[in-house]
Design a protein around this motif. Structure first.
Motif, mmCIF file in Angstrom:
data_model
loop_
_atom_site.group_PDB
_atom_site.id
_atom_site.type_symbol
_atom_site.label_atom_id
_atom_site.label_comp_id
_atom_site.label_asym_id
_atom_site.label_seq_id
_atom_site.Cartn_x
_atom_site.Cartn_y
_atom_site.Cartn_z
ATOM 1 N N LEU A 69 14.041 13.013 19.104
ATOM 2 C CA LEU A 69 12.651 13.363 19.425
ATOM 3 C C LEU A 69 11.959 12.297 20.267
ATOM 4 N N GLN A 70 12.599 11.150 20.422
ATOM 5 C CA GLN A 70 12.018 10.003 21.123
ATOM 6 C C GLN A 70 10.686 9.598 20.497
ATOM 7 N N ALA A 71 10.654 9.655 19.163
ATOM 8 C CA ALA A 71 9.482 9.238 18.385
ATOM 9 C C ALA A 71 9.985 8.711 17.047
ATOM 10 N N SER A 72 9.390 7.649 16.581
ATOM 11 C CA SER A 72 9.823 7.052 15.331
ATOM 12 C C SER A 72 9.258 7.831 14.145
ATOM 13 N N LEU A 73 10.128 8.308 13.289
ATOM 14 C CA LEU A 73 9.725 9.000 12.070
ATOM 15 C C LEU A 73 9.901 8.036 10.898
ATOM 16 N N THR A 74 8.812 7.753 10.215
ATOM 17 C CA THR A 74 8.839 6.846 9.079
ATOM 18 C C THR A 74 8.098 7.494 7.917
ATOM 19 N N PRO A 75 8.797 8.279 7.100
ATOM 20 C CA PRO A 75 8.125 8.904 5.964
ATOM 21 C C PRO A 75 7.765 7.860 4.909
ATOM 22 N N PHE A 76 6.589 8.016 4.313
ATOM 23 C CA PHE A 76 6.133 7.053 3.316
ATOM 24 C C PHE A 76 5.417 7.781 2.190
ATOM 25 N N PHE A 77 5.313 7.088 1.068
ATOM 26 C CA PHE A 77 4.651 7.622 -0.116
ATOM 27 C C PHE A 77 3.519 6.681 -0.502
ATOM 28 N N GLY A 78 2.380 7.251 -0.821
ATOM 29 C CA GLY A 78 1.217 6.459 -1.195
ATOM 30 C C GLY A 78 0.935 6.526 -2.675
ATOM 31 N N ARG A 79 -0.350 6.507 -2.992
ATOM 32 C CA ARG A 79 -0.797 6.540 -4.376
ATOM 33 C C ARG A 79 -0.291 7.802 -5.066
ATOM 34 N N TRP A 80 0.050 7.672 -6.325
ATOM 35 C CA TRP A 80 0.561 8.757 -7.172
ATOM 36 C C TRP A 80 1.884 9.318 -6.656
ATOM 37 N N MET A 106 0.820 -1.219 0.000
ATOM 38 C CA MET A 106 0.000 0.000 0.000
ATOM 39 C C MET A 106 0.850 1.265 0.000
ATOM 40 N N TYR A 107 2.014 1.216 0.616
ATOM 41 C CA TYR A 107 2.879 2.392 0.743
ATOM 42 C C TYR A 107 4.318 2.013 0.421
ATOM 43 N N THR A 108 5.094 3.005 0.039
ATOM 44 C CA THR A 108 6.533 2.848 -0.117
ATOM 45 C C THR A 108 7.188 3.644 1.007
ATOM 46 N N VAL A 109 7.964 2.972 1.827
ATOM 47 C CA VAL A 109 8.614 3.607 2.965
ATOM 48 C C VAL A 109 9.984 4.124 2.526
ATOM 49 N N LEU A 110 10.287 5.349 2.915
ATOM 50 C CA LEU A 110 11.566 5.962 2.589
ATOM 51 C C LEU A 110 12.670 5.325 3.427
ATOM 52 N N VAL A 111 13.706 4.847 2.776
ATOM 53 C CA VAL A 111 14.848 4.248 3.458
ATOM 54 C C VAL A 111 15.963 5.290 3.511
ATOM 55 N N ASP A 112 16.492 5.510 4.684
ATOM 56 C CA ASP A 112 17.532 6.516 4.895
ATOM 57 C C ASP A 112 18.868 5.825 5.136
#
Length: 98
Positions: A30-41, A12-18
């Motif tokens: 930030l003590q929070a998980s940041l997981t940028p992702f890309f969806g449709r289009w 469903m999504y493409t997760v950005l790999v750093d």
């Protein structure tokens, strides 16, 4: 507790790999998980792609209500639940093409 396994949701999504570890450093700061992702289009944080999703249910794991469960009891029911997830996956993976 009913074990549920979903097939197809990872498409469903493409997760950005750093590869540089910048997101890891920011997430730790930030003590929070940041997981940028890309969806449709290819939209950033966009709607999910339209892909078939199959959700499979397993046999319930009955856990008795215990006021103060021991670590052994917790481990026992945790193992039963993990085994139930594995059974659901193994039972239905061929129907999904795995």
């Amino acid at each position: 507790i009913v074990p549920v396994y979903g097939f197809g949701h990872t498409s469903m999504y493409t997760v950005l790999v750093d590869p540089l570890g910048i997101l890891k450093w920011i997430s730790l700061s930030l003590q929070a998980s940041l997981t940028p992702f890309f969806g449709r289009w290819g939209w950033f944080l966009g709607p999910p792609r339209r892909v078939p999703i199959t959700v499979c249910l397993g046999e319930p794991v009955n856990c008795p209500k215990t006021p103060d469960p021991t670590q052994e009891q917790i481990n026992d029911y945790h193992d039963k639940l993990l085994q139930s997830f594995q059974e659901v996956f193994d039972t239905h993976k061929h129907a999904y093409g795995w």
